[in-house]
Design a protein around this motif. Structure first.
Motif, PDB file in Angstrom:
ATOM      1  N   THR A 104     -53.356 -46.372 -73.604  1.00 34.31           N
ATOM      2  CA  THR A 104     -51.911 -46.473 -73.450  1.00 34.31           C
ATOM      3  C   THR A 104     -51.390 -45.131 -72.955  1.00 34.31           C
ATOM      4  O   THR A 104     -51.622 -44.107 -73.605  1.00 34.31           O
ATOM      5  CB  THR A 104     -51.230 -46.814 -74.799  1.00 34.31           C
ATOM      6  OG1 THR A 104     -51.847 -47.967 -75.367  1.00 34.31           O
ATOM      7  CG2 THR A 104     -49.742 -47.060 -74.614  1.00 34.31           C
ATOM      8  N   PRO A 154     -43.843 -59.093 -75.479  1.00 36.37           N
ATOM      9  CA  PRO A 154     -44.925 -58.115 -75.690  1.00 36.37           C
ATOM     10  C   PRO A 154     -44.825 -56.960 -74.696  1.00 36.37           C
ATOM     11  O   PRO A 154     -44.718 -57.164 -73.494  1.00 36.37           O
ATOM     12  CB  PRO A 154     -46.193 -58.939 -75.455  1.00 36.37           C
ATOM     13  CG  PRO A 154     -45.784 -60.342 -75.785  1.00 36.37           C
ATOM     14  CD  PRO A 154     -44.340 -60.437 -75.349  1.00 36.37           C
ATOM     15  N   GLU A 156     -45.990 -53.049 -73.103  1.00 33.16           N
ATOM     16  CA  GLU A 156     -47.219 -52.373 -72.692  1.00 33.16           C
ATOM     17  C   GLU A 156     -47.909 -51.765 -73.901  1.00 33.16           C
ATOM     18  O   GLU A 156     -49.135 -51.795 -74.012  1.00 33.16           O
ATOM     19  CB  GLU A 156     -46.889 -51.295 -71.658  1.00 33.16           C
ATOM     20  CG  GLU A 156     -48.114 -50.543 -71.181  1.00 33.16           C
ATOM     21  CD  GLU A 156     -47.796 -49.466 -70.159  1.00 33.16           C
ATOM     22  OE1 GLU A 156     -48.713 -48.694 -69.852  1.00 33.16           O
ATOM     23  OE2 GLU A 156     -46.656 -49.387 -69.677  1.00 33.16           O
ATOM     24  N   TYR A 158     -47.989 -52.910 -76.899  1.00 34.12           N
ATOM     25  CA  TYR A 158     -48.664 -54.004 -77.603  1.00 34.12           C
ATOM     26  C   TYR A 158     -49.885 -54.480 -76.816  1.00 34.12           C
ATOM     27  O   TYR A 158     -50.991 -54.546 -77.342  1.00 34.12           O
ATOM     28  CB  TYR A 158     -47.681 -55.157 -77.819  1.00 34.12           C
ATOM     29  CG  TYR A 158     -48.318 -56.386 -78.417  1.00 34.12           C
ATOM     30  CD1 TYR A 158     -48.483 -56.489 -79.792  1.00 34.12           C
ATOM     31  CD2 TYR A 158     -48.760 -57.427 -77.612  1.00 34.12           C
ATOM     32  CE1 TYR A 158     -49.071 -57.616 -80.354  1.00 34.12           C
ATOM     33  CE2 TYR A 158     -49.347 -58.555 -78.164  1.00 34.12           C
ATOM     34  CZ  TYR A 158     -49.503 -58.646 -79.525  1.00 34.12           C
ATOM     35  OH  TYR A 158     -50.091 -59.746 -80.078  1.00 34.12           O
ATOM     36  N   SER A 159     -49.691 -54.800 -75.550  1.00 33.08           N
ATOM     37  CA  SER A 159     -50.781 -55.408 -74.783  1.00 33.08           C
ATOM     38  C   SER A 159     -51.936 -54.439 -74.536  1.00 33.08           C
ATOM     39  O   SER A 159     -53.092 -54.859 -74.495  1.00 33.08           O
ATOM     40  CB  SER A 159     -50.276 -56.011 -73.477  1.00 33.08           C
ATOM     41  OG  SER A 159     -49.447 -55.132 -72.792  1.00 33.08           O
ATOM     42  N   THR A 160     -51.664 -53.134 -74.414  1.00 29.16           N
ATOM     43  CA  THR A 160     -52.773 -52.212 -74.170  1.00 29.16           C
ATOM     44  C   THR A 160     -53.702 -52.116 -75.375  1.00 29.16           C
ATOM     45  O   THR A 160     -54.917 -52.061 -75.220  1.00 29.16           O
ATOM     46  CB  THR A 160     -52.265 -50.810 -73.776  1.00 29.16           C
ATOM     47  OG1 THR A 160     -51.379 -50.313 -74.782  1.00 29.16           O
ATOM     48  CG2 THR A 160     -51.577 -50.822 -72.425  1.00 29.16           C
ATOM     49  N   VAL A 162     -54.069 -54.478 -77.755  1.00 24.38           N
ATOM     50  CA  VAL A 162     -54.728 -55.778 -77.907  1.00 24.38           C
ATOM     51  C   VAL A 162     -55.915 -55.869 -76.955  1.00 24.38           C
ATOM     52  O   VAL A 162     -57.016 -56.271 -77.350  1.00 24.38           O
ATOM     53  CB  VAL A 162     -53.726 -56.936 -77.675  1.00 24.38           C
ATOM     54  CG1 VAL A 162     -54.440 -58.262 -77.527  1.00 24.38           C
ATOM     55  CG2 VAL A 162     -52.722 -56.997 -78.824  1.00 24.38           C
ATOM     56  N   ASN A 163     -55.732 -55.458 -75.712  1.00 21.34           N
ATOM     57  CA  ASN A 163     -56.832 -55.492 -74.741  1.00 21.34           C
ATOM     58  C   ASN A 163     -57.938 -54.505 -75.103  1.00 21.34           C
ATOM     59  O   ASN A 163     -59.124 -54.812 -74.955  1.00 21.34           O
ATOM     60  CB  ASN A 163     -56.306 -55.219 -73.329  1.00 21.34           C
ATOM     61  CG  ASN A 163     -55.449 -56.349 -72.811  1.00 21.34           C
ATOM     62  OD1 ASN A 163     -55.596 -57.496 -73.240  1.00 21.34           O
ATOM     63  ND2 ASN A 163     -54.546 -56.027 -71.913  1.00 21.34           N
TER      64      ASN A 163
END
Length: 172
Positions: A104, A154, A156, A158-160, A162-163
């Motif tokens: 991130t 969601p 960035e 959050y999604s970074t 999670v990925n």
């Protein structure tokens, strides 16, 4: 009941992180000291009979990070470490020079901080928090800044993570 702070040895907190390192605890110590200007407590370094470290300690600001080499047959257990820093970008730049994967980028976060994350060469994920004076001022004057951050699509942030969690594998 937790031990009162005055009875905890100097340099330690009520809870201290212990990291089991695949890929060389000595290399991990060198990495952390370069990125965060931390200091190893050399008197705590304890080699096991096989030559690997069974215990070592790093002074990281007011915290102690304990660590050991992973033994054959032990599972990969990544650590997730939060560190408050004065300058996230500076810490990220030092980490990038040592081969980290940026998870991130530096991003405004709630609670008056900016947040960045990286995955180190050992498979651990670090959360870097830097005070954000503008966000702290906004928190003081805008109640929705304290509560609305989690009610949005969601982000960035959050999604970074999670990925990154989906891609955690044993470091090579």
């Amino acid at each position: 009941m937790l031990l009162p702070a005055e009875q905890i040895p100097e340099g330690y907190a009520t809870a201290n992180q212990f990291v089991i390192v695949k890929g060389g605890a000595a290399n991990f110590i060198a990495f952390v000291t370069k990125v965060f200007e931390a200091k190893e407590r050399e008197e705590a370094r304890t080699p096991d009979t096989d030559g690997h470290l069974i215990h070592a300690e790093i002074e990281l600001g007011q915290s102690t990070l304990m660590l050991a080499d992973s033994k054959e047959g032990w599972p990969f257990t990544p650590a997730f470490i939060q560190v408050y820093v004065e300058d996230e970008q500076e810490a990220l730049d030092r980490a990038k020079a040592l081969g980290v994967e940026i998870v991130t980028r530096v991003t405004r976060f709630y609670g008056g901080f900016r947040l960045a994350r990286f995955k180190d060469p050992f498979g651990n994920i670090w959360w870097l928090y830097e005070p954000d004076p503008e966000a702290q001022e906004e928190l003081a004057t805008n109640l929705s800044a304290k509560t609305d951050w989690h009610n949005k699509e969601p982000s960035e942030l959050y999604s970074t993570i999670v990925n990154a969690m989906k891609s955690l594998i044993l470091p090579v």
